[in-house]
Enzyme design. Sequence first.
Site: not given
Length: 258
Positions: A138, A151
């Site tokens: 990501s 995350y």
Amino acid sequence: MAPTRRVALITGAAGDIGQATAQALAADGWALALTDHPSAETALAASAGDAWTATFDVTDDGATRRAIGECASALGVPTAVFVNAGVQGPFTRIDRYPLEAARRVLDVNVLGAYTTLAVAGAAMVDAGRTGSIVCSASMAGVGGAPNMSAYSASKAAVIGLVKSAAKDLAPAGIRVNAVSPAFIGPGAMWDNQVAMQAAADSPYYADEPATVATQMLGMIPLRRYGSPAEVAAVVAFLLSDAASYVTGTNVEIAGGSV
Ligand SMILES: NC(=O)c1ccc[n+]([C@@H]2O[C@H](COP(=O)([O-])OP(=O)(O)OC[C@H]3O[C@@H](n4cnc5c(N)ncnc54)[C@H](O)[C@@H]3O)[C@@H](O)[C@H]2O)c1
């Protein structure tokens, strides 16, 4: 002798990017092994058509080994693997971030990806097959997103994992790459991100989801979110022989954002 089948395995296959990638790989002629968490069994069955499916938790290494073994028996050893299952976790400043939730995010996104990559890589090596593995990282792992410390840390770890695994598996002719989407929509993660950033009480985003959506898209030079199909197209390329000299890299699918 019958030709060896080209089998592609996807984790998180019932999710938005997983489903789009399944469609892209089917169009490229791959036989599909679509997998997801047991809690997504109904969604997986609804989207899988007549593809082979399995449900397991990627944090369970025994279940992961069993599922990849069953795939090899049923369809053939998967030589294209999209390590895609992931969770976002809560959106909270790091000084308030619940550590149990951070552990879960790191367990699924890092150890889950590590296990799937390692087991799938071992299956290819043991079968003497070359192949390609792509992991979902990501842009949060590249730039660090506010309120998403676990995350962001997990996806940075995935990029490191891919760079190391690419070196370990290159002698066996197995390529390993990452993709890093930024904002992808519409879909569960986009809706969740907008709502959760709005609720995070941070100086980076407004507290109205509609305003947060505008703020997020304003960070993207192309001024729109990407689609799952635009991620799938890059994954399909990296899994294909057209990318035969590409390994150990992280492809940013981010509309120009950094
Ligand atoms: N959508 C985005 O904006 C975006 C951006 C960057 C990266 N990503 C990454 O892309 C991947 C797919 O995202 P998506 O948008 O399709 O999300 P999604 O929530 O639609 O799909 C994720 C899938 O992973 C599965 N999953 C979660 N935990 C699991 C576990 N322990 N074991 C097995 N499966 C599990 C879920 O059931 C779900 O089907 C994720 O790794 C995500 O972090 C998404």
